[in-house]
Motif scaffolding. Structure first.
Motif, mmCIF file in Angstrom:
data_model
loop_
_atom_site.group_PDB
_atom_site.id
_atom_site.type_symbol
_atom_site.label_atom_id
_atom_site.label_comp_id
_atom_site.label_asym_id
_atom_site.label_seq_id
_atom_site.Cartn_x
_atom_site.Cartn_y
_atom_site.Cartn_z
ATOM 1 N N GLN A 1 0.821 -1.218 0.000
ATOM 2 C CA GLN A 1 0.000 0.000 0.000
ATOM 3 C C GLN A 1 0.853 1.266 0.000
ATOM 4 O O GLN A 1 0.323 2.373 0.097
ATOM 5 N N GLY A 2 2.169 1.081 -0.079
ATOM 6 C CA GLY A 2 3.051 2.248 -0.126
ATOM 7 C C GLY A 2 3.499 2.738 1.238
ATOM 8 O O GLY A 2 4.064 3.826 1.344
ATOM 9 N N VAL A 3 3.238 1.953 2.273
ATOM 10 C CA VAL A 3 3.689 2.315 3.622
ATOM 11 C C VAL A 3 5.147 1.880 3.779
ATOM 12 O O VAL A 3 5.491 0.726 3.492
ATOM 13 N N VAL A 4 5.999 2.798 4.203
ATOM 14 C CA VAL A 4 7.403 2.443 4.463
ATOM 15 C C VAL A 4 7.414 1.476 5.644
ATOM 16 O O VAL A 4 7.025 1.833 6.754
ATOM 17 N N THR A 5 7.862 0.248 5.386
ATOM 18 C CA THR A 5 7.731 -0.824 6.369
ATOM 19 C C THR A 5 9.090 -1.412 6.715
ATOM 20 O O THR A 5 9.904 -1.681 5.833
ATOM 21 N N ALA A 6 9.292 -1.616 8.012
ATOM 22 C CA ALA A 6 10.530 -2.210 8.514
ATOM 23 C C ALA A 6 10.205 -3.415 9.379
ATOM 24 O O ALA A 6 9.089 -3.548 9.902
ATOM 25 N N ILE A 7 11.188 -4.299 9.530
ATOM 26 C CA ILE A 7 11.111 -5.410 10.480
ATOM 27 C C ILE A 7 12.039 -5.080 11.643
ATOM 28 O O ILE A 7 13.214 -4.747 11.442
#
Length: 998
Positions: free
Chosen positions: A855-861
């Protein structure tokens, strides 16, 4: 002769005590008109630590020194005392004593208590006790005074060791007469610590909370003092502001805390005197840079009992090293020019104090500096050097008469004069019997008999054809010597003293009586049999940090060229095969093929992968004494950066997993937690050097079960909020108060002229200042979250106050609201596949990261766990399995994306020319469970090298073995040992609370 001398001593003592009665008290009887002037003649007088006079006269009148030196004119009415052959030293000054103070009883449990239960017009927090006066509470303890006089102390700075602000200390004499007479100075210093002591109040529950409370109290005291009419009374703040005129002493629990408290003092504009912990040598350069004076304990660790090899495995290498090196602490500080004073604080038995000082001398401390640390140094640092600490004219007549060199084991303190009051510690005539004797029994030469330790701990040994064991007892002029000739034969010699010689009769079992004599030949210090001092050799290493896998020399950056690597750029170039990367001065300077080495260290990366370092957006490693300030619903004033633990072995472990930077977050115990710290894992550096300079500020918010305390147990039902609805109101109330605070300052700043002069500035509130930073987008929110309804709620709250949430962390229901998150502009930091560990995560799915990213969300683990932080590369790989994410996008979730979330992507997160050389060389594909980080670099410095790690593991085994053997030898030689107790490693998680953080 002996009894007559003792009688004179008692008469002299009585005279001294009577003659100095205070004139404000009535005399019950006849006033004593005898002389109050004493002349002690012929001793070597140590006027101060750096001045001594042979054959001097010390002239005292009442409680003060009248004169000292040679050719002193002695008044006719002076009482003359011949002390030839003796040494006179200033009596010791203990700068950190709880003598005469009430016992501190710490709370055994903490029930919910938001407000202070101290009655009266005092501070809101029980741990702030600035109104406390040691002088007003002091009670003479005659027995303890006697025991301290015996150890050489003449005066003490006393304090109540309770609370964060402990009030004012006092200088007291050890004469032991009365409170009125023994108190010399009623206000000496303001006493501080980071220990809440007996307070039963919730706040603070962490060291960072204690620091924040201390910082705010300084600001409150200044504001209160500036008020012309505050409209309320706060006796605590009034006392604190007055106490700021005094020297300020703060207690530390370890070397890193010493650095922390000095940093607080620098921030507030004060130079603290630091009550140390004895491990300062482990960060010697940083300790020296504080420019602080230190008070040092000498409570050295006892040797461990390691006969059980399995028990020995439970001792940390750090503790083994400290056992061996602790006595060298003072000498090492002195070598850096650091001023310090000694205290017996921490010793169970004060009789260990002087022996431990002597041990410190064996480990490198000079006798001159030792004397300074016992006398003039504590006096000077506390502003008492005009009255005490040396034997110059007009100083207090506090001095010791010593037979021998004070810092040698055979020295004996004969007398301790305190304020002109004479106290006999050891009988002079009995002590004189210590020495060498030529022993003869029935005309048979037994050899040289050495006698020492009289009168308290007599020791005897005989050196002749054979070394004979024996014992000696002396009482009322009679002597008994027991000689062990062999395993079966014992001989008892009974006799008496004739001058300096001994003689008597030996009664044998058959009734035969034989004469024996012991002819005095001199002092034992002249004996050829005196044990030669052995040079101290250490089996342990000095490393940075002072734990396993530390550096003997801190690593430095160098030019390096990686050749023929598979390069993961994390930019538009993607993954490049057979490329070279050159780094210089901590930066990436060139990327290409066939790059010139040009003086660089060349590392062949054939078959290996080079990536940017992993960045952990949510970590709780490297935090000291509490990850949660859980005492209040809003703790925006606390700072994780105040409590960075650069010695945490998890830093090294995570470097071994390719992690180069982390956000150290506050926990999730309250809706608005504390400010986070952004660090690089610079293993071996001090806490300040770990911080990322010029980084944006972040803060931890939290939602859900933890903050409303539904999982805290039945006792915790009082703190607001108790529902998720209440959590929202905490945010809104906090921001409303912050805006009102901002308006009050705008109003004040808008005043001019007389109006401003007649108006006191608003009280600075660190909590509200931080909330204003959030509203004004100067500090950014990372929020612990799970449930979609609360995620939506917080985004609406932020929008209502015209700012944006930066990151939702955990966010296991983020896939449900990813579109709304994208519209809000918030990023996500989540787990790869954690679920079902509590009720509110029951709807978590392993596709979460992929769906949000889609969805275009900057995502990190992230890790949120010390162990998981070692394998974040594998956590990132799980999104390939569950979500079909591309390898590059998966890798970005632990590198470039967290860099973006932390506003650090201009410095790190990709392999780009100009960025920091935070790089990892992997043995294979970085997302493979079979790959290992072979080299991990931060700023171009190799902080982890897999080959060096193998060497260190072998060296650590050898070092431990050597230290264990040294401990076994200690026990074999008769040293008292202590059992091994396993020290559990503290690994923090979001919901951990340290109510007993000290």
């Amino acid at each position: 002769m002996m009894k007559r001398v003792k009688l004179l001593v008692l008469i002299g003592l009585a005279t001294a005590r009577i003659s100095f009665a205070q004139e404000t008290f009535p005399i019950n009887g006849i006033k004593d008109e005898r002389s109050d002037i004493y002349a002690l003649i012929g001793a070597k007088v140590h006027v101060s630590w750096d001045q001594s006079i042979e054959g001097a006269t010390l002239l005292i009148k009442k409680d003060k020194v009248l004169a000292v030196g040679k050719n002193i004119s002695i008044p006719a009415n002076a009482i003359r005392m011949d002390v030839s052959g003796m040494d006179i030293y200033p009596s010791f000054l203990d700068p950190y004593s709880d003598y005469g103070m009430p016992e501190v009883k710490k709370a055994s449990s903490f029930d919910p208590q938001a407000e202070s239960n101290t009655k009266g017009a005092y501070n809101w927090n029980q741990a702030i006790k600035a109104e406390f006066s040691a002088a007003k509470t002091f009670r003479v303890d005659k027995e303890k005074a006697k025991s301290l006089r015996k150890e050489g102390f003449g005066a003490l700075v006393i304090l109540h060791k309770d609370g964060i602000v402990r009030g004012q200390s006092a200088l007291v004499s050890l004469v032991g007469k009365s409170e009125q007479e023994d108190i010399l100075v009623s206000s000496v210093s303001m006493q501080l610590s980071l220990d809440k002591g007996s307070s039963t109040q919730n706040y603070p529950t962490s060291m960072m909370g204690a620091i924040a409370l201390l910082r705010q109290t300084y600001l409150d005291a200044k504001w209160y003092a500036d008020q012309k009419n505050p409209g309320f009374e706060d006796l605590t703040l009034r006392s604190f502001s007055e106490g700021l005129k005094l020297p300020q002493v703060i207690e530390s629990t370890d070397k890193l805390t010493s650095l922390r408290v000095d940093h607080i003092g620098d921030e507030l504009g004060y130079q603290y005197i630091i009550m140390g912990s004895g491990d300062e040598y482990q960060r010697l350069d940083e300790i020296a840079a504080t420019a602080a004076d230190f008070i040092l304990p000498v409570s050295f660790p006892k040797p461990y009992d390691v006969e059980d090899p399995y028990a020995a495995l439970d001792i940390d290498l750090e503790d083994l090293r400290h056992w061996e090196r602790a006595p060298a602490n003072a000498g090492m500080l002195a070598s850096k020019g650091i001023d310090f004073a000694f205290t017996p604080a921490g010793l169970k038995d004060a009789s260990e104090f002087l022996p431990n000082i002597r041990k410190a001398i064996k480990y490198g401390l000079t006798k001159e500096i030792a004397l300074k640390a016992l006398t003039s140094a504590p006096a000077k640092m506390l502003g008492l050097d005009g009255q005490i600490g040396s034997l110059n004219k007009d100083k207090y007549a506090n001095f010791l008469i010593v037979k021998g060199d004070l810092f040698e084991e055979d020295a004996v303190i004969l007398e301790n004069w305190i304020g002109g009051n004479r106290f006999v510690i050891q009988d002079k005539e009995t002590v004189a019997l210590n020495g060498q004797y030529e022993l003869n029994v029935n005309n048979e030469d037994y050899g040289i008999m050495n006698v020492s330790g009289l009168p308290t701990a007599p020791k005897m040994s005989i050196y002749g054809k054979d070394t004979l064991k024996g014992s000696l007892a002396f009482k009322d002029g009679l002597v008994t010597i027991l000689v062990q000739k062999d395993s079966l034969t014992k001989q008892q010699l009974s006799g008496y003293v004739e001058g300096k010689n001994l003689s008597g009769m030996l009664s044998k079992a058959d009734g035969d009586r034989q004469k024996w004599t012991a002819i005095y030949k001199g002092d034992t210090t002249t004996s050829k049999q005196k044990k030669k001092e052995e040079e101290i050799e250490f089996s342990s290493k000095m490393t940075y940090p002072f734990v396993a896998f530390g550096w003997e020399e801190k690593p430095t950056t160098q030019a390096m060229l990686f050749t023929h690597v598979t390069l993961w750029t994390n930019d538009d170039e993607g993954i490049l095969e057979n490329y070279d990367v050159r780094i210089e001065n901590g930066k990436i300077v060139a990327i290409g093929q066939g790059l010139s080495a040009d003086g660089a260290v060349v590392i062949d990366g054939s078959g290996k992968h080079l990536t940017s370092g992993i960045i952990d957006e949510h970590s709780h490693i490297a935090i000291s004494k509490g990850v949660n300030e859980a005492g209040q619903a809003v703790s925006a004033e606390v700072r994780v950066e105040d409590v960075i633990n650069s010695e945490d072995i998890n830093i090294y472990r995570q470097l071994a997993g390719g992690v180069t930077a982390s956000q150290l977050l506050h926990g999730s115990a309250n809706p608005i937690g504390g400010q986070s710290a952004l660090v690089k894992l610079r293993w071996g550096q001090d806490p300040e050097s770990m911080k990322i300079k010029d980084a944006d500020g972040f803060i931890k918010f939290a939602l859900g079960e933890n903050v409303k305390q539904s999982n805290w147990g039945d006792r915790f039902k009082e703190r607001f909020p108790q529902t998720r609805m209440g959590v929202e109101q905490v945010f809104r109330d906090g921001f409303n108060r912050a805006l009102e605070y901002q308006e009050s300052w705008k109003t004040y700043d808008g005043l001019t002229g007389k109006a401003k002069r007649n108006t006191t500035a608003p009280r600075r509130d660190l909590e509200l200042e931080t909330l204003l930073e959030i509203i004004n987008s100067q500090r950014f929110v990372t929020c612990h979250s799970y449930i979609q309804s609360e995620i939506n709620m917080l985004m609406h709250v932020a929008e209502d106050y015209d700012f944006r949430i930066n990151t939702f962390t955990h966010i296991l229901e983020g896939y449900k609201v990813a579109d709304k998150m994208k519209a809000h502009g918030v990023g996500a930091s989540t787990f790869s596949d954690w679920w079902a560990y509590k009720f509110e995560v029951r709807e978590a799915i392993p596709y979460n990261a992929t769906l949000m990213s889609g969805q275009g969300v900057v995502t990190a683990i992230n890790s949120d766990d010390a162990e998981m932080g070692r394998r974040l590369n594998q956590e990132a790989a799980k999104s390939l399995k569950y979500g079909g994410m591309s390898e590059e996008d998966a890798w970005k979730m632990v590198t470039l994306n967290p860099a973006k979330l932390l506003h650090l992507d201009d410095k790190m997160g990709s392999v780009t020319v100009g960025k920091d050389a935070d790089l990892v060389l992997w043995s294979g594909h970085p997302l493979s469970i079979y790959s290992k980080a072979e080299k991990t670099m931060v700023d171009g410095i190799v902080y982890f090298d897999i080959e060096k790690d193998k060497e260190l593991q072998q060296e650590i085994q050898l070092e431990r073995a050597a230290l264990i053997q040294k401990l076994l030898a200690e026990k074999k030689s008769g040293a008292k040992t202590v059992p091994v107790s396993k020290k559990e490693e503290k690994l923090y998680h979001c919901d951990d609370i340290d109510f007993h953080f000290n």
